[in-house]
Each structure stands twice: as structure tokens, then as C-alpha cells.
Design a protein around this motif. Sequence first.
Motif, PDB file in Angstrom:
ATOM      1  N   LEU A 209       0.847  -1.157   0.035  1.00  0.00           N
ATOM      2  CA  LEU A 209      -0.126   0.084   0.050  1.00  0.00           C
ATOM      3  C   LEU A 209       0.731   1.091  -0.051  1.00  0.00           C
ATOM      4  O   LEU A 209       0.748   2.219  -0.583  1.00  0.00           O
ATOM      5  N   LEU A 210       1.732   1.302   0.686  1.00  0.00           N
ATOM      6  CA  LEU A 210       2.905   2.350   0.767  1.00  0.00           C
ATOM      7  C   LEU A 210       3.615   2.673  -0.258  1.00  0.00           C
ATOM      8  O   LEU A 210       3.782   3.866  -1.038  1.00  0.00           O
ATOM      9  N   ILE A 211       4.025   1.832  -1.080  1.00  0.00           N
ATOM     10  CA  ILE A 211       4.958   1.687  -2.157  1.00  0.00           C
ATOM     11  C   ILE A 211       3.991   2.209  -3.423  1.00  0.00           C
ATOM     12  O   ILE A 211       4.353   3.248  -4.133  1.00  0.00           O
ATOM     13  N   ARG A 217       1.488   9.239  -5.714  1.00  0.00           N
ATOM     14  CA  ARG A 217       1.576  10.454  -5.280  1.00  0.00           C
ATOM     15  C   ARG A 217       2.597  11.218  -6.244  1.00  0.00           C
ATOM     16  O   ARG A 217       2.075  12.590  -6.718  1.00  0.00           O
ATOM     17  N   MET A 218       3.554  10.648  -6.643  1.00  0.00           N
ATOM     18  CA  MET A 218       4.419  11.298  -7.465  1.00  0.00           C
ATOM     19  C   MET A 218       3.816  11.474  -9.189  1.00  0.00           C
ATOM     20  O   MET A 218       4.144  12.639  -9.692  1.00  0.00           O
ATOM     21  N   ALA A 219       2.946  10.505  -9.355  1.00  0.00           N
ATOM     22  CA  ALA A 219       2.344  10.583 -10.653  1.00  0.00           C
ATOM     23  C   ALA A 219       1.465  11.719 -10.726  1.00  0.00           C
ATOM     24  O   ALA A 219       1.352  12.546 -11.600  1.00  0.00           O
ATOM     25  N   THR A 220       0.557  11.813  -9.678  1.00  0.00           N
ATOM     26  CA  THR A 220      -0.567  12.995  -9.597  1.00  0.00           C
ATOM     27  C   THR A 220       0.339  14.457  -9.381  1.00  0.00           C
ATOM     28  O   THR A 220      -0.142  15.368 -10.180  1.00  0.00           O
ATOM     29  N   GLU A 221       1.296  14.338  -8.931  1.00  0.00           N
ATOM     30  CA  GLU A 221       2.190  15.553  -8.988  1.00  0.00           C
ATOM     31  C   GLU A 221       2.740  16.166 -10.336  1.00  0.00           C
ATOM     32  O   GLU A 221       2.807  17.165 -10.479  1.00  0.00           O
ATOM     33  N   PRO A 243      -7.777   7.414 -14.742  1.00  0.00           N
ATOM     34  CA  PRO A 243      -6.457   6.984 -15.553  1.00  0.00           C
ATOM     35  C   PRO A 243      -5.457   6.305 -14.396  1.00  0.00           C
ATOM     36  O   PRO A 243      -4.976   5.440 -14.621  1.00  0.00           O
ATOM     37  N   PHE A 244      -5.675   7.012 -13.120  1.00  0.00           N
ATOM     38  CA  PHE A 244      -4.708   6.590 -12.158  1.00  0.00           C
ATOM     39  C   PHE A 244      -5.218   5.258 -11.695  1.00  0.00           C
ATOM     40  O   PHE A 244      -4.234   4.328 -11.314  1.00  0.00           O
ATOM     41  N   LEU A 245      -6.283   5.101 -11.534  1.00  0.00           N
ATOM     42  CA  LEU A 245      -6.737   3.645 -11.324  1.00  0.00           C
ATOM     43  C   LEU A 245      -6.413   2.392 -11.983  1.00  0.00           C
ATOM     44  O   LEU A 245      -6.204   1.327 -11.621  1.00  0.00           O
ATOM     45  N   TYR A 246      -6.478   2.818 -13.377  1.00  0.00           N
ATOM     46  CA  TYR A 246      -5.800   1.908 -14.279  1.00  0.00           C
ATOM     47  C   TYR A 246      -4.637   1.564 -14.381  1.00  0.00           C
ATOM     48  O   TYR A 246      -4.044   0.488 -14.555  1.00  0.00           O
ATOM     49  N   VAL A 314      -4.756   8.856  -4.443  1.00  0.00           N
ATOM     50  CA  VAL A 314      -5.065   9.946  -5.784  1.00  0.00           C
ATOM     51  C   VAL A 314      -6.316  10.619  -4.991  1.00  0.00           C
ATOM     52  O   VAL A 314      -6.174  12.210  -5.364  1.00  0.00           O
ATOM     53  N   SER A 315      -7.376  10.117  -4.289  1.00  0.00           N
ATOM     54  CA  SER A 315      -8.421  10.820  -3.784  1.00  0.00           C
ATOM     55  C   SER A 315      -7.952  12.047  -3.016  1.00  0.00           C
ATOM     56  O   SER A 315      -8.509  13.453  -2.902  1.00  0.00           O
ATOM     57  N   ARG A 316      -7.047  11.809  -2.080  1.00  0.00           N
ATOM     58  CA  ARG A 316      -6.537  12.758  -1.295  1.00  0.00           C
ATOM     59  C   ARG A 316      -5.709  13.861  -1.881  1.00  0.00           C
ATOM     60  O   ARG A 316      -5.978  15.000  -1.650  1.00  0.00           O
ATOM     61  N   ARG A 317      -4.847  13.341  -2.813  1.00  0.00           N
ATOM     62  CA  ARG A 317      -4.333  14.469  -3.672  1.00  0.00           C
ATOM     63  C   ARG A 317      -5.016  15.337  -4.312  1.00  0.00           C
ATOM     64  O   ARG A 317      -4.932  16.572  -4.491  1.00  0.00           O
TER      65      ARG A 317
END
Length: 327
Positions: A209-211, A217-221, A243-246, A314-317
Amino acid sequence: MAPKKKPTNRMKRRGYTPREFNSQAWINHHKHLFAESLRDVVRRPFSNALTWLVIAVALALPALLFVTQKNLQQLAGQWQEGAQVSLFLYDTVSPRDGALLADDVRQRPEVRDAWYLSKQQALTEFSAWLDLGGVIDALDSNPLPATIVVLPISQTRTDIEILGTVLGSLPEVADMQLDIEWVQRLENINAFLHRVMWAVSSVLGLTVLLIVGNTMRMATEARRDEIMVVKLVGATSSFVRRPFLYMGLWYGCFGGLMACVMVWTSLALLQAPVAALADSYASNVRLQGLTIPESLLLLIIAVALSILSTWVTVSRRLARIEPNPVL
């Protein structure tokens, strides 16, 4: 809310209703994201390989513990098939009475087989087993009692103990011994491994989960500006998150496949030494690996953990990335 797209004249000519058009657009969007996210992941295999490898190692370790526990259960089951109850008779019991008692014990519904060993037969077997022929010949008398060996039908430890207690209370029986000590030890080891497996699985599941969460997190940034633009034109959070879920799905899928390969490779390397060890003890035990359903379950767990971590991260970001409209 994203503005609903009106059906075009082409759609109207095909006979689509607005609801059918929206459903078809939703399906087409998912198909596009499914293929596009796979291309993005495959396009950068080396940059993504580290994440896949961490997921694979975190899932392979509990899977190997599960395989170890399964093989111990197999070994305990085979040893239990040879579990027996030994009834040591008083010296006053004659060979004829001992043989009759063995016949009576054999007739019991919970007994698979029973046979009588005279004092001389017991001494001969003991001497052959320990290779103590010269020492046995030097004895003045036979110290071993006549024995009735009983093979129970039920191979569970509780049933064997109950049968031993019942047969040990017979008046001709001086003492009773249950030959299931190794079975008890294996059961204790198996219970210990079961708890260790769940503890390790919990810790390493949290690692997955953390990895994945850190990767997302880096992908959304990296797509922060793109996210703000699509939010400005009215895109919903679910649309942006999709897209992030896929991407998380493919991370879990490739990580799970690598975990299966790790487990299969490890077991393949151990197959020959385990077979040689089993043959040296005249045992037919063979190393069991992950079955196809168990491998599919491992893959599903990897995908589920990855998607869960992606959804939360992603929801938090997205809640923190808000566009700044021009006033």
C-alpha cells in the motif's frame, strides 16, 4: 459536475437515445484508458520495474510461507497415516490370550487393523531395528513385553488419544503408548507458521500500500497542471481519478505476476533436493507449489491492494489540487 455531452447528428441517425449515448461514451472511455494505461506502463519498463519488484517481493514472502505450511500439512498427514497405538500386555497374558485379544480389538469400529506381537517377536524386531544382535544375545531374559499394535481408522490426534485411553483401560494391558509425538510437533509448527504467515502478510501488505501510494503521489504531482486544466473545464473527481486507477491495476498485475514467478522459481530450485531427502527416508513426499487457483488469488490480492492504495492516495491528492479560475 462535468457537462453532459449532447448526442451528435450521427448518433441520432444510428438511433441512440441520450442515455445510451452516455453509456456508450463511458464504455469507450474505459476501453481507451485500459489500453492507454497499459501502453504507458510498458513504454517505461525500467522506471516501473522497481515498483513491480517491491510488490513482487512483498507478496512472494507470505506466499512462500503459505506453501511451506501446505507442505507441512502434507507431511503431517502422511505421518498420521502411520500413527498407531501400542498396547503392552502383562507377562501373565499367554500368547493365545494375546492373539484373541488382538482379534477382539480388530473388530472394534474405530480400528482399521490390529495384530499381536509375542515377546520373542518384539525382541527380534527391536534387535533388527537397532542392529543390536550381539547385545540382545547376551541378555539372560527377554525384557520386552508382548504387544498389540493397533492402527486407528481416524487419523486425528484427538480420536487417537480417545482410542488409546479406552484400550489402555483393558485389564490385560499393562501400559499404552501413542506413537504420534512427531505429529503433535508438526501440528505445533504448523500453527506457529500459520500465525507468522498472517503477521508477515499484514506487514508486507501494508508495504505494498505504501509503495503504490508513493508512486501514485508522484504521478499526480507530475500531472498537476493537467489535472487543474481538466477540472477547470468541469471534469469530476471520478473522471480525473480513473486513469490513475488503471495505472494502479497494471502495477498490481505485473507485480503479482512477478511474485508468482518468484514462488515458482524458488520451488523449482528446491524440488530436486526435497525429492532426494524424501527418497533417503523412503517417503513419497513431493514438494507442492501454488496451484492455478492459488496463483490467481495471489494476482487478485496484488491488484486489489494496488487499486485500493491508488484510490486513497489519488483521492487525497485531488482534494488538494484545485484550479485557480481567472476572475
